[in-house]
Design an enzyme around this catalytic site. Structure first.
Site, mmCIF file in Angstrom:
data_model
loop_
_atom_site.group_PDB
_atom_site.id
_atom_site.type_symbol
_atom_site.label_atom_id
_atom_site.label_comp_id
_atom_site.label_asym_id
_atom_site.label_seq_id
_atom_site.Cartn_x
_atom_site.Cartn_y
_atom_site.Cartn_z
ATOM 1 N N ASP A 101 -27.467 90.626 -30.590
ATOM 2 C CA ASP A 101 -28.402 91.628 -30.079
ATOM 3 C C ASP A 101 -29.566 91.859 -31.032
ATOM 4 O OD1 ASP A 101 -27.329 92.222 -27.638
ATOM 5 O OD2 ASP A 101 -26.247 94.006 -28.288
ATOM 6 N N SER B 100 -25.832 95.642 -18.370
ATOM 7 C CA SER B 100 -25.357 94.779 -19.446
ATOM 8 C C SER B 100 -23.902 94.379 -19.219
ATOM 9 C CB SER B 100 -25.495 95.509 -20.782
ATOM 10 O OG SER B 100 -25.249 94.629 -21.846
ATOM 11 N N GLN C 197 -20.864 96.979 -25.388
ATOM 12 C CA GLN C 197 -21.620 96.859 -24.141
ATOM 13 C C GLN C 197 -21.380 98.051 -23.231
ATOM 14 O OE1 GLN C 197 -24.034 94.401 -23.597
ATOM 15 N NE2 GLN C 197 -23.517 94.376 -25.766
ATOM 16 N N GLU D 132 -23.370 87.602 -18.946
ATOM 17 C CA GLU D 132 -24.534 87.699 -19.837
ATOM 18 C C GLU D 132 -24.127 87.306 -21.258
ATOM 19 O OE1 GLU D 132 -27.776 91.117 -21.226
ATOM 20 O OE2 GLU D 132 -25.827 91.713 -20.409
ATOM 21 N N HIS D 133 -23.095 87.949 -21.783
ATOM 22 C CA HIS D 133 -22.558 87.649 -23.114
ATOM 23 C C HIS D 133 -21.116 87.165 -22.970
ATOM 24 C CE1 HIS D 133 -25.366 91.151 -23.652
ATOM 25 N NE2 HIS D 133 -25.869 90.358 -24.591
ATOM 26 N N GLU E 111 -48.169 59.850 7.308
ATOM 27 C CA GLU E 111 -48.260 61.303 7.488
ATOM 28 C C GLU E 111 -49.494 61.700 8.296
ATOM 29 O OE1 GLU E 111 -48.022 63.100 3.606
ATOM 30 O OE2 GLU E 111 -45.883 62.649 3.397
ATOM 31 N N TYR F 169 -43.136 95.017 -21.985
ATOM 32 C CA TYR F 169 -42.780 96.410 -21.720
ATOM 33 C C TYR F 169 -41.626 96.788 -22.632
ATOM 34 C CZ TYR F 169 -41.858 100.770 -19.329
ATOM 35 O OH TYR F 169 -41.708 102.105 -19.058
#
Length: 429
Positions: free
Chosen positions: A361, A237, A259, A327-328, A415, A130
């Site tokens: 990025d 982000s 960001q 994230e970063h 079992e 997507y």
């Protein structure tokens, strides 16, 4: 921006409040998405065309109006300027090279009784990616999602991208051409996710869906998970910069902006060991904000969720980073490789003053699809391995059937699974 000091008695409470982000699902969004997904699953192409015309203000008469061919992608590539062509090819080449090194390989071994054990690696058959559309389109997302699938050996890579009011973005389509996308459908929203997950008369069902989108896309990905795989449901982000004061303040300020300009709920945090340096960066931000076209978004982001944290030393800064699990993470320090060894939780680690997050990025090579909202504690970046599967291999020898059969029989009887035990015993002498 909020100001925190690790020596303050209320630091932990302040840090938790800073990181708190409301991720509760909107009931109305969930209801709308549920209805759309059910309708697309039931009516297929007809529902997809209706929703596309309604939400994207298009005038598609048939599904053929929503299909782009390889010739269309090639034509888009040829229409863009030469420098953009070169940039896309350079980025794709670097991303491909990096992800080749992630490729898992099959392996096997034979144990002492002649039993062969191993693992077989196979690519997914078909994936859907997507990609957001319209004017604010992201060709880098195409490369980052499609190239790992291409490297993994996925035979069919289907891209869906909305075209609001029929507006196509040539750079996005050119990126699809460069990254090896197989088919493109100009549809978006929850209806596109549903079409990929369930299949329609024209769009084949995929095995996995990756790529970013709005709240409706995220809700649709959550809903279809289990029918198909998904990469993740990403949050806002984030960037965390640890700076020792040796990097020019302007550089750090712009990295924080990079960001913050994404949206009003993005998060930018700076940890420093010197109040004087934090003040210097703040002054640089006050000066540079005047030059930013997305100033309003940046200021809202920094005001809502931004922060400067004064730590006593870099060791403490690294421990805070591990708690935040960003994230970063930029290690804008001397000897960054040594400090990176102290980091356990981060989506991507950018080492040294010259390693700006924006390079990652677009074109450094590693994937920019990264875990957010502290999920780097247990999640990893999107990679080639996300488009590969592992199957266990077992071939038991006659000798092994005796030895393993005894063990399996005892455990199966324990079992109360008699057929399991008998199946093992029948193979024993």
């Amino acid at each position: 921006m909020k100001k925190l000091n690790t020596q303050s008695p209320d630091f932990q409470a302040g840090l938790k409040a800073l990181l708190a982000f409301e991720t509760a699902q909107n009931p109305e969004t969930e209801r709308i998405v549920a209805d759309i997904c059910a309708d697309v699953q039931k009516r297929g192409d007809a529902a997809l065309i209706e929703y596309t015309n309604k939400f994207d203000q298009t005038n598609a008469k048939s599904i053929d109006d929503l299909i782009l061919t390889q010739a269309d992608l090639k034509a888009a590539f040829e229409r863009i300027p030469n420098d953009v062509q070169t940039a896309l090819q350079t980025a794709a080449r670097r991303v491909e090279s990096y992800h080749q090194r992630q490729k898992m390989e099959s392996w096997s071994y034979t144990d002492e009784d002649g039993t062969l054990l191993g693992q077989q690696i196979t690519p997914l058959d078909r994936v859907g990616i997507y990609v957001p559309g319209g004017k604010a389109a992201y060709p880098s997302s195409v490369i980052m999602n499609a190239m790992p699938a291409h490297v993994a050996g996925v035979k069919e890579i289907i891209m869906v991208v909305p075209t609001p009011k029929g507006e196509r973005n040539d750079i996005v389509l050119a990126a699809a051409y460069v990254a090896g996308v197989t088919k493109v459908f100009t549809v978006g929203g929850a209806q596109a996710v549903a079409a990929l997950a369930y299949g329609t008369e024209t769009i084949p069902q995929v095995d996995k869906i990756t790529g970013p989108g709005n709240a409706f896309v995220a809700a649709a990905k959550r809903r279809v998970f289990g029918v198909v795989g998904i990469d993740m449901v990403a949050g806002p982000s984030e960037i965390l910069v640890i700076a020792d004061g040796t990097t020019p303040a302007d550089w750090v300020a712009m990295d924080l902006f990079s960001q913050a300009e994404h949206d009003e709920i993005a998060q930018a945090i700076l940890i420093g060991t010197s109040q004087a340096y934090l003040d210097e960066v703040e002054a640089a931000m006050d000066r540079l904000i005047e030059t930013m076209p997305r100033r309003d978004i940046i200021e809202a982001s920094l005001g809502n969720r931004g922060a400067m944290i004064l730590a006593k030393d870099l060791d403490e800064a690294c421990e805070i980073a591990n708690y935040i699990s960003p994230e970063h993470l930029e290690l804008s320090v001397e000897n960054p490789q040594e400090w990176a060894k102290k980091i356990r939780h981060a989506g991507a680690i950018f080492m040294g003053r010259y390693t700006g997050e924006s390079l990652g990025d677009y074109c450094a090579g590693p994937n920019h699809v990264l875990p957010t909202s502290r999920t780097a504690r247990f999640s990893s970046p999107l990679g080639t391995y996300d488009f590969q599967k592992r199957s266990s291999l077992i071939q038991v020898s006659e000798q092994g059937a005796q030895k393993l059969g005894e063990t399996a029989s005892v455990l199966a009887h324990g079992e109360s699974l008699t057929a399991h035990a008998r199946a093992a015993e029948f193979r024993m002498k």
